[in-house]
Design an enzyme around this catalytic site. Structure first.
Site, PDB file in Angstrom:
ATOM      1  N   TYR A 177       0.948  -1.080  -0.182  1.00 14.66           N
ATOM      2  CA  TYR A 177      -0.008  -0.057   0.095  1.00 14.66           C
ATOM      3  C   TYR A 177       0.954   1.230  -0.025  1.00 14.66           C
ATOM      4  CZ  TYR A 177      -3.260   3.615   1.759  1.00 14.66           C
ATOM      5  OH  TYR A 177      -4.127   4.834   1.730  1.00 14.66           O
ATOM      6  N   CYS A 178       0.598   2.055  -0.858  1.00 11.08           N
ATOM      7  CA  CYS A 178       1.353   3.496  -1.000  1.00 11.08           C
ATOM      8  C   CYS A 178       2.804   3.276  -1.129  1.00 11.08           C
ATOM      9  CB  CYS A 178       1.003   4.375  -0.105  1.00 11.08           C
ATOM     10  SG  CYS A 178       1.195   5.874  -0.153  1.00 11.08           S
ATOM     11  N   TRP A 179       3.585   3.566  -0.221  1.00 14.21           N
ATOM     12  CA  TRP A 179       5.210   3.498  -0.233  1.00 14.21           C
ATOM     13  C   TRP A 179       5.466   2.123  -0.118  1.00 14.21           C
ATOM     14  CZ3 TRP A 179       9.363   7.278   1.583  1.00 14.21           C
ATOM     15  CH2 TRP A 179       8.991   8.412   0.843  1.00 14.21           C
ATOM     16  N   GLY A 228       3.788  -0.269  -1.363  1.00 18.47           N
ATOM     17  CA  GLY A 228       3.648  -0.700  -2.836  1.00 18.47           C
ATOM     18  C   GLY A 228       5.040  -0.348  -3.703  1.00 18.47           C
ATOM     19  N   MET A 247      -1.667  -1.116  -3.913  1.00 19.62           N
ATOM     20  CA  MET A 247      -2.864  -0.103  -3.639  1.00 19.62           C
ATOM     21  C   MET A 247      -2.340   1.035  -3.692  1.00 19.62           C
ATOM     22  SD  MET A 247      -5.164  -2.252  -0.921  1.00 19.62           S
ATOM     23  CE  MET A 247      -6.264  -0.880  -0.571  1.00 19.62           C
TER      24      MET A 247
END
Length: 202
Positions: free
Chosen positions: A27-29, A31, A53
């Site tokens: 998720y985000c960083w 990811g 995500m």
């Protein structure tokens, strides 16, 4: 990842010849880190599927407030002064991108629903999660900001895991190069159309 695979191998029949792989959701960083991990030749063999995500990949197309701020700040000065990027500072950055929405409106909404126990419990749980941001290690923060936000090296395939010492010969240099075009496992990228932390176009 190796620890998870090893622990699963103990619970799997020893007669099975199928190598154990896991799926990763970033998720985000997280990811970004998942992409980096999967794009290295050594580690992709451990991955079955990759799910991302709200993960930016092409940072030239990320025009959010957080992205523009990240591209403008002096990361060396921040990390040289603090040693890391504090979670409280990150929370502050997230909140100031739209103060009326993230500060005033949500607390007004809480005040209107103070007699709704479920609403209050959910609000407190989400707030606790939102503000439980750990500090980002300084060198990691500088690498992501400089290599991704500033130089856009992740999408171009020119990002490296580590900086080689001058005249160093590395037989496993292929593992130092982060090339997302080498990813062959199935990838699912989930984005929100109105995300204002990561531009969907990125």
């Amino acid at each position: 990842v190796n620890v998870i695979i090893q622990s699963r191998s103990f619970t799997t029949s020893s007669s099975s010849s199928t190598p154990i792989k896991i799926s990763i959701l970033g998720y985000c960083w997280g990811g970004i880190l998942s992409l980096i991990y999967t794009a290295t030749a050594t580690y992709q063999k451990n991955i079955d599927k990759l799910i991302l995500m709200a993960t930016p990949v092409d940072f030239s197309k990320d025009n959010t407030t957080v992205s523009m701020w990240s591209k403008s700040i002096d990361t060396d000065k921040i990390i040289g002064t603090i040693g890391h990027f504090d979670g409280y500072l990150l929370d502050f950055v997230f909140n100031i991108r739209n103060p009326s929405k993230f500060l005033f409106a949500k607390y007004f909404n809480l005040w209107k629903n103070m007699d709704n126990k479920d609403f209050v419990n959910t609000f407190v749980a989400v707030e606790k999660w939102l503000h439980d941001t750990p500090p980002i290690p300084g060198e990691l923060y500088k690498k992501i900001v400089k290599d991704c936000y500033n130089a856009n090296l992740l999408i171009s395939g020119n990002m490296q895991l580590y900086k080689k010492v001058a005249n160093e010969v590395d037989k496993n240099d292929v593992n130092n190069k982060i090339n997302i075009n080498r990813i062959t496992v199935p990838v699912l990228s989930i984005i929100a159309e109105k995300d204002d932390l990561v531009s969907p176009m990125s």
